[in-house]
Design a protein around this motif. Structure first.
Motif, PDB file in Angstrom:
ATOM      1  N   ILE A 279      23.878 -74.723 -46.979  1.00 24.44           N
ATOM      2  CA  ILE A 279      24.852 -75.827 -47.430  1.00 24.44           C
ATOM      3  C   ILE A 279      25.610 -75.740 -48.723  1.00 24.44           C
ATOM      4  CG2 ILE A 279      24.938 -78.424 -47.838  1.00 24.44           C
ATOM      5  CD1 ILE A 279      22.399 -78.629 -45.997  1.00 24.44           C
TER       6      ILE A 279
ATOM      7  N   THR B  99      27.901 -78.072 -40.856  1.00 27.89           N
ATOM      8  CA  THR B  99      27.216 -78.812 -39.841  1.00 27.89           C
ATOM      9  C   THR B  99      26.037 -78.065 -39.314  1.00 27.89           C
ATOM     10  OG1 THR B  99      28.243 -77.247 -37.993  1.00 27.89           O
ATOM     11  CG2 THR B  99      29.646 -79.145 -38.739  1.00 27.89           C
TER      12      THR B  99
ATOM     13  N   LEU C  64      16.942 -80.608 -42.336  1.00 17.90           N
ATOM     14  CA  LEU C  64      18.108 -81.727 -42.574  1.00 17.90           C
ATOM     15  C   LEU C  64      17.685 -82.937 -42.964  1.00 17.90           C
ATOM     16  CD1 LEU C  64      20.979 -80.401 -40.239  1.00 17.90           C
ATOM     17  CD2 LEU C  64      20.829 -80.046 -42.788  1.00 17.90           C
ATOM     18  N   ARG C  65      16.599 -83.449 -41.972  1.00 13.56           N
ATOM     19  CA  ARG C  65      16.090 -84.690 -41.822  1.00 13.56           C
ATOM     20  C   ARG C  65      15.348 -85.002 -43.016  1.00 13.56           C
ATOM     21  NH1 ARG C  65      15.581 -85.325 -36.999  1.00 13.56           N
ATOM     22  NH2 ARG C  65      13.812 -83.918 -36.706  1.00 13.56           N
TER      23      ARG C  65
ATOM     24  N   VAL D  61      17.600 -85.016 -46.191  1.00 11.87           N
ATOM     25  CA  VAL D  61      18.225 -86.339 -46.428  1.00 11.87           C
ATOM     26  C   VAL D  61      17.520 -87.581 -46.925  1.00 11.87           C
ATOM     27  CG1 VAL D  61      19.387 -88.227 -45.178  1.00 11.87           C
ATOM     28  CG2 VAL D  61      20.060 -85.827 -44.573  1.00 11.87           C
TER      29      VAL D  61
ATOM     30  N   ILE E  19      20.669 -84.213 -49.799  1.00 10.66           N
ATOM     31  CA  ILE E  19      21.905 -83.986 -49.230  1.00 10.66           C
ATOM     32  C   ILE E  19      22.273 -85.358 -48.522  1.00 10.66           C
ATOM     33  CG2 ILE E  19      21.383 -81.390 -48.863  1.00 10.66           C
ATOM     34  CD1 ILE E  19      20.762 -82.209 -45.773  1.00 10.66           C
ATOM     35  N   ASN E  20      23.653 -85.454 -48.282  1.00 11.63           N
ATOM     36  CA  ASN E  20      24.213 -86.485 -47.462  1.00 11.63           C
ATOM     37  C   ASN E  20      24.984 -85.959 -46.338  1.00 11.63           C
ATOM     38  OD1 ASN E  20      23.429 -88.666 -48.788  1.00 11.63           O
ATOM     39  ND2 ASN E  20      25.245 -88.508 -50.381  1.00 11.63           N
ATOM     40  N   GLN E  21      25.106 -86.784 -45.308  1.00 13.61           N
ATOM     41  CA  GLN E  21      25.890 -86.504 -44.164  1.00 13.61           C
ATOM     42  C   GLN E  21      27.030 -87.279 -43.818  1.00 13.61           C
ATOM     43  OE1 GLN E  21      26.089 -88.104 -40.794  1.00 13.61           O
ATOM     44  NE2 GLN E  21      26.476 -86.325 -39.436  1.00 13.61           N
TER      45      GLN E  21
ATOM     46  N   TYR F 197      29.248 -83.536 -41.281  1.00 15.24           N
ATOM     47  CA  TYR F 197      28.983 -82.246 -42.113  1.00 15.24           C
ATOM     48  C   TYR F 197      27.854 -82.743 -43.269  1.00 15.24           C
ATOM     49  CZ  TYR F 197      32.842 -79.867 -40.398  1.00 15.24           C
ATOM     50  OH  TYR F 197      33.890 -79.236 -39.795  1.00 15.24           O
ATOM     51  N   TYR F 198      26.928 -81.899 -43.554  1.00 16.35           N
ATOM     52  CA  TYR F 198      26.128 -82.157 -44.736  1.00 16.35           C
ATOM     53  C   TYR F 198      26.615 -81.183 -45.986  1.00 16.35           C
ATOM     54  CZ  TYR F 198      22.846 -83.610 -41.026  1.00 16.35           C
ATOM     55  OH  TYR F 198      22.400 -84.375 -40.229  1.00 16.35           O
ATOM     56  N   HIS F 199      26.529 -82.022 -47.152  1.00 19.12           N
ATOM     57  CA  HIS F 199      26.645 -81.625 -48.324  1.00 19.12           C
ATOM     58  C   HIS F 199      25.518 -81.936 -49.443  1.00 19.12           C
ATOM     59  CE1 HIS F 199      27.911 -85.305 -50.225  1.00 19.12           C
ATOM     60  NE2 HIS F 199      28.418 -85.692 -48.789  1.00 19.12           N
TER      61      HIS F 199
ATOM     62  N   THR G 131      24.205 -83.743 -52.510  1.00 17.19           N
ATOM     63  CA  THR G 131      24.658 -84.674 -53.378  1.00 17.19           C
ATOM     64  C   THR G 131      24.706 -84.378 -54.906  1.00 17.19           C
ATOM     65  OG1 THR G 131      22.270 -85.668 -54.027  1.00 17.19           O
ATOM     66  CG2 THR G 131      23.296 -86.590 -52.055  1.00 17.19           C
TER      67      THR G 131
END
Length: 190
Positions: free
Chosen positions: A120, A127, A146-147, A150, A155-157, A161-163, A165
């Motif tokens: 990421i 994605t 990813l979960r 988050v 990270i945020n979605q 798309y994930y990025h 923070t």
């Protein structure tokens, strides 16, 4: 391909300490606030004897710390500066040392989880499919990491798309660098 093709990648240089100070002073003046540096407790390496008053020494030391902690990134320097300001009971604005996000939890993440964060960070926005393709691991495993990230706020979605923070970007980069998963640009580089 579903991703945009870029003709050129522009990498912005890191800012030097004077540029960071100029940005902060500009924003401080625009906001019309006076900041008290006299209560700042600096580590010895940031105590510059060239300045006559404690306020001047502390202010110079503060900007050196801010520059180091932000890795010369003006966006992160400005955010860290605003988080360093405190209002006393007498409505005086004082500054404290900029605080980095603690990396204790990030340091405990397994290698696959760190590789997901690395993917990421390298792509900027990714994605789950991009990460699966990049790492060649199962979609289920990517989804689990990813979960978890988050839920930790790393990270945020948005729009699939994930990025990473902005609050955790520097901490994630530090951990990835320490684990030799991502090179760290040094402040001496241009």
């Amino acid at each position: 391909d579903h991703r945009l093709l870029l003709e050129e990648v522009l990498e912005l240089p890191l800012w030097n300490e004077a540029q960071i100070k100029e940005l902060i002073e500009y924003r401080r003046n625009r906001a019309g606030i006076n900041v008290d540096y006299s209560r700042l407790d600096l580590p010895g390496q940031y105590d510059d004897i060239r300045f006559e008053t404690l306020e001047e020494r502390n202010q110079a030391g503060y900007y050196r710390i801010l520059w180091n902690v932000s890795d010369g990134n003006p966006v992160f320097a400005l955010r860290l500066w605003t988080e360093s300001l405190y209002v006393t009971t007498t409505d005086k604005i004082v500054v404290h040392s900029p605080q980095q996000q603690p990396t204790k939890t990030l340091d405990l993440v397994d290698t696959t989880g760190l590789l997901v964060l690395r993917a990421i960070a390298r792509m900027g926005m990714a994605t789950p499919e991009d990460i699966v393709e990049s790492l060649k691991i199962s979609a289920v495993e990517v989804a689990e990491h990813l979960r978890f990230a988050v839920n930790k706020g790393w990270i945020n979605q948005k729009l699939g798309y994930y990025h990473i923070t902005s609050e955790w970007y520097l901490a994630v980069r530090r951990v990835l660098s320490r684990q030799n998963l991502m090179p760290r640009r040094t402040l001496g580089e241009s």
